[in-house]
Motif scaffolding. Sequence first.
Motif, PDB file in Angstrom:
ATOM      1  N   GLU A  41      85.289  36.429  84.372  1.00 54.03           N
ATOM      2  CA  GLU A  41      85.871  35.156  83.945  1.00 54.03           C
ATOM      3  C   GLU A  41      86.409  34.376  85.138  1.00 54.03           C
ATOM      4  N   LEU A  42      87.113  35.065  86.025  1.00 54.72           N
ATOM      5  CA  LEU A  42      87.679  34.406  87.205  1.00 54.72           C
ATOM      6  C   LEU A  42      86.588  33.820  88.089  1.00 54.72           C
ATOM      7  N   LEU A  43      85.551  34.603  88.343  1.00 50.93           N
ATOM      8  CA  LEU A  43      84.491  34.116  89.232  1.00 50.93           C
ATOM      9  C   LEU A  43      83.773  32.919  88.629  1.00 50.93           C
ATOM     10  N   PHE A  44      83.568  32.938  87.315  1.00 52.57           N
ATOM     11  CA  PHE A  44      82.894  31.809  86.685  1.00 52.57           C
ATOM     12  C   PHE A  44      83.777  30.567  86.678  1.00 52.57           C
ATOM     13  N   GLU A  45      85.052  30.751  86.365  1.00 50.74           N
ATOM     14  CA  GLU A  45      85.955  29.607  86.247  1.00 50.74           C
ATOM     15  C   GLU A  45      86.360  29.041  87.608  1.00 50.74           C
ATOM     16  N   ARG A  46      86.668  29.908  88.552  1.00 47.80           N
ATOM     17  CA  ARG A  46      87.250  29.479  89.819  1.00 47.80           C
ATOM     18  C   ARG A  46      86.215  29.349  90.938  1.00 47.80           C
ATOM     19  N   LYS A  47      85.089  29.994  90.769  1.00 50.28           N
ATOM     20  CA  LYS A  47      83.978  29.902  91.715  1.00 50.28           C
ATOM     21  C   LYS A  47      84.414  30.080  93.178  1.00 50.28           C
ATOM     22  N   LEU A  68      77.337  38.896  90.127  1.00 55.28           N
ATOM     23  CA  LEU A  68      77.886  37.767  89.368  1.00 55.28           C
ATOM     24  C   LEU A  68      77.586  36.451  90.085  1.00 55.28           C
ATOM     25  N   MET A  69      77.736  36.452  91.388  1.00 48.85           N
ATOM     26  CA  MET A  69      77.432  35.246  92.158  1.00 48.85           C
ATOM     27  C   MET A  69      75.948  34.905  92.084  1.00 48.85           C
ATOM     28  N   ASP A  70      75.099  35.936  92.088  1.00 52.54           N
ATOM     29  CA  ASP A  70      73.667  35.698  91.891  1.00 52.54           C
ATOM     30  C   ASP A  70      73.425  35.000  90.564  1.00 52.54           C
ATOM     31  N   ALA A  71      74.056  35.510  89.513  1.00 46.39           N
ATOM     32  CA  ALA A  71      73.851  34.957  88.175  1.00 46.39           C
ATOM     33  C   ALA A  71      74.310  33.507  88.084  1.00 46.39           C
ATOM     34  N   MET A  72      75.333  33.169  88.863  1.00 46.32           N
ATOM     35  CA  MET A  72      75.850  31.801  88.851  1.00 46.32           C
ATOM     36  C   MET A  72      75.133  30.908  89.854  1.00 46.32           C
TER      37      MET A  72
END
Length: 209
Positions: A41-47, A68-72
């Motif tokens: 959640e943090l990585l998606f929201e705060r990038k 997770l960064m790959d997915a985003m």
Amino acid sequence: MFERPVLTLAHYIFYSDGAWHRTWMGVPVFKLPLDLWTYQELLFERKPTLILECGTYSGGSALYFAHLMDAMNSSGRILSIDIQPPSGFPQHSRIEYRTASSTAPETLAYVRSKIRPDDRVMVVLDSDHSRDHVRRELELYSSLVTPGQYLICEDTNVNGHPVNLAHGPGPMEALNAWLPSHPEFAVDAAREAKVTFFHRGWLLRQGDS
């Protein structure tokens, strides 16, 4: 959390039955799955564009962050620091491993050299869990966290908070001593997902990222 006995009991059960002895893509990542969910959640929201991880262990969490960064499809990267040489660590283009003490002056100089002017920096503290070491990491790394990003002090649950009473003073004691003099950080209790091994450890640096 600890005012609600059912949550304390659930925490104790998760800890005692090894629910945190998990793997990510076959690599050990010793974190409660609920905390891993909060991380995504943090990585998606705060990038964040740079995650500074103190404590690599087997490299599972670094790999998790990278995937997770790959997915985003982000430009993020991870610098993971540990005193153990990176033998057998998972390799990924986003991850750099650094064999060093997280609190050594030369390590901090190197870390600072890797931060770009436009980076959004998140910090994860998961190395030596003794009180004095964690307190030192908090002092050294907190200033590197970008406003609007998080400093995560992991495993505040040991030393009777509520598990592993025999541990001795650790992350919670370090955090309780450090936090009152750092109003730029706020405990984000909403990140605790009812049961977390990082109680009071999800710290948001105030301001916009």
